[in-house]
Scaffold this active site. Sequence first.
Site, PDB file in Angstrom:
ATOM      1  N   ARG A  19      -0.450   4.891   5.846  1.00 62.04           N
ATOM      2  CA  ARG A  19      -1.820   5.149   6.259  1.00 62.04           C
ATOM      3  C   ARG A  19      -2.579   3.832   6.246  1.00 62.04           C
ATOM      4  O   ARG A  19      -2.687   3.191   5.187  1.00 62.04           O
ATOM      5  CB  ARG A  19      -2.451   6.147   5.276  1.00 62.04           C
TER       6      ARG A  19
ATOM      7  N   THR B 238      -8.531   2.302   8.898  1.00 56.85           N
ATOM      8  CA  THR B 238      -8.767   3.332   9.925  1.00 56.85           C
ATOM      9  C   THR B 238      -8.314   4.716   9.463  1.00 56.85           C
ATOM     10  O   THR B 238      -8.666   5.720  10.078  1.00 56.85           O
ATOM     11  CB  THR B 238      -7.975   3.001  11.210  1.00 56.85           C
TER      12      THR B 238
ATOM     13  N   ASP C  72      -3.636   9.812  -6.155  1.00 57.51           N
ATOM     14  CA  ASP C  72      -2.648   9.346  -5.177  1.00 57.51           C
ATOM     15  C   ASP C  72      -1.265   9.834  -5.608  1.00 57.51           C
ATOM     16  O   ASP C  72      -0.721   9.391  -6.626  1.00 57.51           O
ATOM     17  CB  ASP C  72      -2.679   7.810  -5.106  1.00 57.51           C
TER      18      ASP C  72
ATOM     19  N   ASP D 162       1.479   7.089  -5.983  1.00 56.44           N
ATOM     20  CA  ASP D 162       1.269   6.250  -7.170  1.00 56.44           C
ATOM     21  C   ASP D 162       1.597   7.011  -8.445  1.00 56.44           C
ATOM     22  O   ASP D 162       2.192   6.466  -9.378  1.00 56.44           O
ATOM     23  CB  ASP D 162      -0.189   5.765  -7.238  1.00 56.44           C
TER      24      ASP D 162
HETATM   25  N1  URA Z   1      -2.821  11.026  -0.394  1.00 56.03           N
HETATM   26  C1  URA Z   1      -2.771  11.202  -1.728  1.00 56.03           C
HETATM   27  O1  URA Z   1      -1.783  10.880  -2.363  1.00 56.03           O
HETATM   28  N2  URA Z   1      -3.822  11.775  -2.333  1.00 56.03           N
HETATM   29  C2  URA Z   1      -4.936  12.162  -1.670  1.00 56.03           C
HETATM   30  O2  URA Z   1      -5.845  12.690  -2.279  1.00 56.03           O
HETATM   31  C3  URA Z   1      -4.964  11.955  -0.277  1.00 56.03           C
HETATM   32  C4  URA Z   1      -3.902  11.386   0.335  1.00 56.03           C
END
Ligand code: URA
Length: 209
Positions: A104, A108, A200, A203
């Site tokens: 991602r 953008t 995330d 992560d």
């Molecule tokens: N990707 C993630 O890992 N967490 C989010 O909240 C949005 C996208």
Amino acid sequence: MQGVTVIDHPLIQHKLSLMRKKETSTKQFRELLNEIGMLICYEVTRDLPMEMIEIETPLAKMMAPSLEGKKLVFAPILRAGMSFLDGMLNLVPSARVAFIGLYRDPKTLKSVEYYFKAPVDIAERLVIVMDPMLATGNSATAAVDMLKDRGVTKLRLMCLLAAPEGLERFTKAHPDVHVWTAAIDSHLNDHGYIVPGLGDAGDRMFGTK
Ligand code: URA
């Protein structure tokens, strides 16, 4: 919402709450995602087509139900989609795997393709695309675009958490692809994170933050 199934099974909901907690460790988070992957996959595959085949038990011949058609393809979107894979392969060990590399763009929030590796006859198979977080919906939409460009017609999308914005984007772009999720959260924040969400997923799975 049309084309979307929210799986409210108590085991999935309990595990999801554990995953949302900020104090849940990387190890626990990964294990939970693995377990939930298996449970969600059970629901996503609930209506797979069956055929009757003749088998022989130690006592008699009989007609018995068996999965029809070619083996399934599991298509994780890298990297967070990988978290579902082990649990799903435990459930369906003969499934094939297609890897979809998308990242991602942080500015953008658009999806950029960097890797694609799939079975050569993927167009003849049912493909389950996996992405735990359906946030903007850009990655899942791009992944399904990539698969349709390669001739795939039978597709399903499996996620853990979805934002209303992502669901709207995805179901508009691909109304023929049913979505399964364990929850639909409130909204996306300015950074494209699902709120309240779980942070995330990549992560938290790999301890990269
Ligand atoms: N990707 C993630 O890992 N967490 C989010 O909240 C949005 C996208």
